[in-house]
Design an enzyme around this catalytic site. Structure first.
Site, PDB file in Angstrom:
ATOM      1  N   LYS A 118       5.595  -4.319  -4.648  1.00  8.78           N
ATOM      2  CA  LYS A 118       7.053  -4.282  -4.641  1.00  8.78           C
ATOM      3  C   LYS A 118       7.647  -4.215  -3.242  1.00  8.78           C
ATOM      4  O   LYS A 118       8.666  -4.808  -2.955  1.00  8.78           O
ATOM      5  CB  LYS A 118       7.541  -3.091  -5.460  1.00  8.78           C
ATOM      6  CG  LYS A 118       9.048  -3.141  -5.661  1.00  8.78           C
ATOM      7  CD  LYS A 118       9.459  -2.494  -6.922  1.00  8.78           C
ATOM      8  CE  LYS A 118      10.931  -2.695  -7.190  1.00  8.78           C
ATOM      9  NZ  LYS A 118      11.240  -4.037  -7.688  1.00  8.78           N
ATOM     10  N   ASN A 142      -1.369   2.523   5.686  1.00 11.77           N
ATOM     11  CA  ASN A 142      -0.526   1.418   5.216  1.00 11.77           C
ATOM     12  C   ASN A 142      -0.084   0.639   6.450  1.00 11.77           C
ATOM     13  O   ASN A 142       0.474   1.233   7.373  1.00 11.77           O
ATOM     14  CB  ASN A 142       0.683   1.986   4.465  1.00 11.77           C
ATOM     15  CG  ASN A 142       1.780   0.956   4.233  1.00 11.77           C
ATOM     16  OD1 ASN A 142       2.956   1.285   4.251  1.00 11.77           O
ATOM     17  ND2 ASN A 142       1.414  -0.294   4.017  1.00 11.77           N
ATOM     18  N   GLY A 143      -0.341  -0.662   6.449  1.00 13.25           N
ATOM     19  CA  GLY A 143       0.053  -1.482   7.600  1.00 13.25           C
ATOM     20  C   GLY A 143      -1.044  -2.474   7.908  1.00 13.25           C
ATOM     21  O   GLY A 143      -1.935  -2.717   7.079  1.00 13.25           O
ATOM     22  N   LYS A 203      11.706 -15.288 -11.449  1.00  8.97           N
ATOM     23  CA  LYS A 203      11.372 -14.226 -12.405  1.00  8.97           C
ATOM     24  C   LYS A 203      10.307 -14.705 -13.373  1.00  8.97           C
ATOM     25  O   LYS A 203       9.333 -14.015 -13.635  1.00  8.97           O
ATOM     26  CB  LYS A 203      12.650 -13.836 -13.153  1.00  8.97           C
ATOM     27  CG  LYS A 203      12.778 -12.403 -13.501  1.00  8.97           C
ATOM     28  CD  LYS A 203      13.293 -11.481 -12.422  1.00  8.97           C
ATOM     29  CE  LYS A 203      12.685 -11.648 -11.074  1.00  8.97           C
ATOM     30  NZ  LYS A 203      13.332 -10.920 -10.007  1.00  8.97           N
ATOM     31  N   HIS A 231      16.790 -37.503  -8.499  1.00 13.16           N
ATOM     32  CA  HIS A 231      16.274 -37.888  -7.175  1.00 13.16           C
ATOM     33  C   HIS A 231      14.783 -37.586  -7.039  1.00 13.16           C
ATOM     34  O   HIS A 231      14.276 -37.525  -5.925  1.00 13.16           O
ATOM     35  CB  HIS A 231      17.070 -37.175  -6.079  1.00 13.16           C
ATOM     36  CG  HIS A 231      18.520 -37.558  -6.081  1.00 13.16           C
ATOM     37  ND1 HIS A 231      18.952 -38.830  -5.775  1.00 13.16           N
ATOM     38  CD2 HIS A 231      19.629 -36.856  -6.400  1.00 13.16           C
ATOM     39  CE1 HIS A 231      20.264 -38.887  -5.889  1.00 13.16           C
ATOM     40  NE2 HIS A 231      20.701 -37.702  -6.273  1.00 13.16           N
ATOM     41  N   GLU A 251       6.767 -15.168 -11.682  1.00 16.08           N
ATOM     42  CA  GLU A 251       6.035 -13.979 -11.228  1.00 16.08           C
ATOM     43  C   GLU A 251       5.550 -13.100 -12.372  1.00 16.08           C
ATOM     44  O   GLU A 251       4.516 -12.458 -12.252  1.00 16.08           O
ATOM     45  CB  GLU A 251       6.828 -13.164 -10.203  1.00 16.08           C
ATOM     46  CG  GLU A 251       7.995 -12.398 -10.728  1.00 16.08           C
ATOM     47  CD  GLU A 251       8.726 -11.607  -9.652  1.00 16.08           C
ATOM     48  OE1 GLU A 251       8.077 -10.982  -8.815  1.00 16.08           O
ATOM     49  OE2 GLU A 251       9.971 -11.622  -9.670  1.00 16.08           O
ATOM     50  N   GLU A 301      16.828 -17.935  -9.241  1.00 19.63           N
ATOM     51  CA  GLU A 301      16.338 -16.580  -9.513  1.00 19.63           C
ATOM     52  C   GLU A 301      15.571 -16.545 -10.840  1.00 19.63           C
ATOM     53  O   GLU A 301      14.531 -15.883 -10.954  1.00 19.63           O
ATOM     54  CB  GLU A 301      17.512 -15.593  -9.509  1.00 19.63           C
ATOM     55  CG  GLU A 301      17.198 -14.186  -9.988  1.00 19.63           C
ATOM     56  CD  GLU A 301      16.075 -13.481  -9.236  1.00 19.63           C
ATOM     57  OE1 GLU A 301      15.632 -13.959  -8.176  1.00 19.63           O
ATOM     58  OE2 GLU A 301      15.617 -12.436  -9.743  1.00 19.63           O
ATOM     59  N   CYS A 330       0.864  -1.169   0.000  1.00 19.90           N
ATOM     60  CA  CYS A 330       0.000   0.000   0.000  1.00 19.90           C
ATOM     61  C   CYS A 330       0.908   1.229   0.000  1.00 19.90           C
ATOM     62  O   CYS A 330       1.944   1.250   0.666  1.00 19.90           O
ATOM     63  CB  CYS A 330      -0.944   0.111   1.183  1.00 19.90           C
ATOM     64  SG  CYS A 330      -2.123  -1.220   1.310  1.00 19.90           S
ATOM     65  N   ARG A 350       3.662  -0.238  -5.009  1.00 20.07           N
ATOM     66  CA  ARG A 350       3.427  -0.739  -3.649  1.00 20.07           C
ATOM     67  C   ARG A 350       2.087  -1.473  -3.529  1.00 20.07           C
ATOM     68  O   ARG A 350       1.750  -1.979  -2.458  1.00 20.07           O
ATOM     69  CB  ARG A 350       3.474   0.419  -2.651  1.00 20.07           C
ATOM     70  CG  ARG A 350       4.835   1.087  -2.555  1.00 20.07           C
ATOM     71  CD  ARG A 350       4.809   2.186  -1.515  1.00 20.07           C
ATOM     72  NE  ARG A 350       4.557   1.662  -0.201  1.00 20.07           N
ATOM     73  CZ  ARG A 350       5.486   1.281   0.660  1.00 20.07           C
ATOM     74  NH1 ARG A 350       6.754   1.382   0.336  1.00 20.07           N
ATOM     75  NH2 ARG A 350       5.169   0.816   1.841  1.00 20.07           N
ATOM     76  N   TRP A 368      -2.812  -2.660  -1.641  1.00 20.31           N
ATOM     77  CA  TRP A 368      -2.540  -4.088  -1.805  1.00 20.31           C
ATOM     78  C   TRP A 368      -3.345  -4.754  -0.700  1.00 20.31           C
ATOM     79  O   TRP A 368      -3.035  -4.615   0.478  1.00 20.31           O
ATOM     80  CB  TRP A 368      -1.045  -4.364  -1.653  1.00 20.31           C
ATOM     81  CG  TRP A 368      -0.687  -5.799  -1.873  1.00 20.31           C
ATOM     82  CD1 TRP A 368      -0.447  -6.407  -3.066  1.00 20.31           C
ATOM     83  CD2 TRP A 368      -0.507  -6.805  -0.870  1.00 20.31           C
ATOM     84  NE1 TRP A 368      -0.146  -7.738  -2.862  1.00 20.31           N
ATOM     85  CE2 TRP A 368      -0.169  -8.010  -1.528  1.00 20.31           C
ATOM     86  CE3 TRP A 368      -0.608  -6.816   0.528  1.00 20.31           C
ATOM     87  CZ2 TRP A 368       0.071  -9.198  -0.836  1.00 20.31           C
ATOM     88  CZ3 TRP A 368      -0.373  -7.999   1.211  1.00 20.31           C
ATOM     89  CH2 TRP A 368      -0.033  -9.170   0.517  1.00 20.31           C
TER      90      TRP A 368
END
Ligand code: F6R
Length: 590
Positions: free
Chosen positions: A585, A97-98, A466, A485, A469, A462, A2, A28, A73
């Site tokens: 983000k 925000n929180g 990428k 395995h 997402e 990584e 947020c 955000r 968000w």
């Protein structure tokens, strides 16, 4: 997560500035947005599910010198018009925000008092509480309300009886910026308007009373406190898309500059003598972070094991926090975070610092929470990273960690070695056609496995993050030796296995694994900096030969190649690579 913004302007309309700020803050969170404006002692609000652009029509009719805004968000309640912020009650409108952990009990109490709730959010209880405690003094009402809250909050509050904004900070980020035209509060420095010339960073528990002329700060007992005002230069943060279609591809193209500037920033700003004492004197090094930042640590562990001869471990911050290893005053913790605000990372390193370890933050955001915990900061100079998926900041983290690892040896060598990666990265970004070919294979596959050994394994992990997402194609990254395995059972003609092969000593083993997959009809692609791989896999794999590289520097080019693959897979599948669904983000909640 947020984003919040508040603008108090000397002249003109604050609404346009809040809208622009919300666009910069969208990384955000982007599932709903809203704003409130104060004009002539009345508050008008517009809010909507969806992106900030959806607000523009409703906001066009609004104007006023003081306004607040929010981009969300969702944590409590689905993304919708009702759950979008601001939330209003009586004389007040707030953005938050929180997370309010005790919202259910507060809501029950307020409902029993006769309050009516319009949303399912935790945030609405805050505005109801402020309204309940309001007896003509807005600051005391806000202070009384926050005394009741458990959790984290960055709040901006409008009151129709006060020509300004009251802000509160506890565990969620807020900065206050000053410019010729007024005062702006905002979740992050990079989202401040370019004309801001100085900033104050409130501390946890602080209140800020903001008008167009000034900001006054108070601690949690409402005693006035001084907060240092530091100069900022924001132009570099606000450069827009330029000729690129998306921030992801623009930011991948900014990798070389990031490496150069991180190198320059290291020697300009870091107390190298003190840091090398930390590295040389370390009984062990613990690197920690989340997501891509953790993955940068995975790759960098190889730099340290080669150079330092000191035991080095990499831990996921959200795990480390609850299962901290034993540390001593000689333990060096490298806290890796692009935003510097990731709650899990900040809390984990706070614990380790309390236990006596030395903390060095490796971060792209100089004013962030992690810099206030750390004993020392090593800057990643990537500039603003707008795309939610980390690209240039990953390579910048690798650059900073490479330089730190070399402090046990000859640091002057390190600089020229590191800068040698730039022309190789330049070659890789020219390889769009190869990237598109492998991306097309990813897009057609029901699952993509990324495999490598040693440092290539770290890059594979990584690459998998990428791809999943930004394209939503299922993927997994794991050590190539693990294939037999268990994972081999998943291989068929609908899966793609992408090998990263830059370690000559382990190449044959990877090539064998690639053949085992091909003989089971699995599709194979390879990113390699070694000669001869394409010939060996002729007819069985799509091979992208990237420039030759010393092993420890190979992730700088192989990771960029795989970022390009992920980007093009997202484009082929019609995804928005800059704003993947469900993500944000800056992950400031646990
Ligand atoms: C993935 C990504 C995330 C972040 C993670 C940590 O592309 O961007 O996995 O790396 O949320 O964020 P920071 O580095 O800000 O602590």
């Amino acid at each position: 997560m947020c984003g919040i913004i508040g603008v108090a302007k000397r002249r003109g309309n604050a609404v346009a500035e809040v809208l622009e700020g919300l666009k910069r803050l969208e990384y955000r969170g982007y599932d709903s947005a809203g704003l409130s404006v104060l004009s002539g002692g009345a508050i008008a609000t517009v809010k909507r599910g969806g992106r900030v652009s959806g607000l523009e029509e409703g906001a066009a009719a609004l104007s006023g010198g003081v306004a607040i805004g929010h981009t969300r968000w969702a944590t409590h309640g689905e993304p919708s018009d009702q759950n979008a912020h601001p939330h209003t009650s009586g004389a007040f409108s707030i953005v938050h925000n929180g997370i309010i952990e005790n919202f259910a009990e507060l809501k029950a109490e307020l409902l029993a008092d006769g309050a009516e709730f319009l949303s399912q959010t935790d945030s609405e209880v805050i505005v109801k509480l402020i309204d309940k405690y309001y007896k003509g003094d807005a600051l005391s009402a806000v202070a009384k309300a926050v005394e009741r809250l458990k959790g984290s909050y960055a709040l901006a509050v409008l009151c129709r009886d006060f020509d300004g904004i009251i802000a509160v900070k506890y565990k969620s980020p807020v900065v206050v910026g000053f410019s010729e035209s007024g005062v702006t509060l905002c979740s992050d420095v990079p989202a401040l308007p370019a004309e801001v010339t100085s900033v104050c960073v409130p501390e946890d528990g602080d209140f800020a009373v903001i008008t167009a002329q000034s900001a006054r700060f108070y601690n949690s007992s409402l005693t006035p406190v001084m907060r240092v005002r530091r100069p900022v230069f924001l132009d570099q943060f606000n450069s827009g898309l330029g000729c690129y279609a998306h921030y992801m591809i623009k930011e991948i193209h900014e990798t070389q500059r990031t490496v150069r500037e991180t190198c320059e920033g290291f020697f300009r700003t870091v107390d190298v003598k003190r840091l090398s004492e930390y590295v040389r004197g370390a009984d062990r090094i613990i690197m920690t972070g989340c997501g891509t930042a953790y993955n940068a640590g995975l790759a960098a562990r190889r730099f340290f094991s080669d150079r330092c001869g000191v035991f080095c471990q990499v831990e996921i911050a959200s795990e480390l926090r609850y299962f901290p290893p034993r540390v001593t005053p000689a333990t060096l913790v490298l806290a890796i975070s692009q935003s510097g605000e990731t709650a899990d990372t900040v809390e984990a390193v706070q614990e380790l610092k309390k236990a006596g370890a030395r903390v060095v933050a490796v971060t792209n955001c100089g004013y962030s929470a992690i810099t206030r915990v750390a004993h020392m900061v090593v800057p990643v100079c990537a500039g603003a990273e707008v795309c939610v998926a980390a690209t240039k900041s990953y390579t910048g983290q690798l650059a900073a960690l490479y330089l730190i690892s070399k402090l046990s040896c000859d640091v002057f060598d390190a600089q020229s070695e590191l800068l040698s990666v730039c022309p190789r990265i330049g070659e890789v970004v020219k390889g769009a056609e190869r990237a598109k070919e492998i991306a097309a294979l990813c897009a057609q596959s029901k699952a993509v496995f990324f495999l490598g050994r040693g440092i290539d394994y770290a890059v594979a992990v990584e690459a998998s993050l990428k791809l999943k997402e930004v394209s939503y194609v299922f993927s997994d990254g794991y050590p190539a030796g693990e294939l037999k395995h268990g994972t081999l059972a998943l291989v068929d003609e609908n899966t793609l296995s992408v090998f990263v092969i830059c370690d000559e000593a382990l190449a044959e083993k990877c090539l064998n694994a690639a053949s085992q997959i091909a003989s089971r009809k699995g599709k194979v692609a390879v990113i390699t900096c070694l000669d001869g791989v394409a010939e060996k896999l002729k007819g069985t794999a799509t091979v992208w030969k990237i420039p030759d590289s010393p092993l420890n520097l190979s992730p700088f080019s192989s990771a960029v190649a795989l970022q390009l693959v992920a980007y093009h897979a997202a484009i082929i599948l019609g995804r928005d690579p800059d704003k993947p669904r469900n993500l944000a983000k800056s992950v400031t909640v646990e």
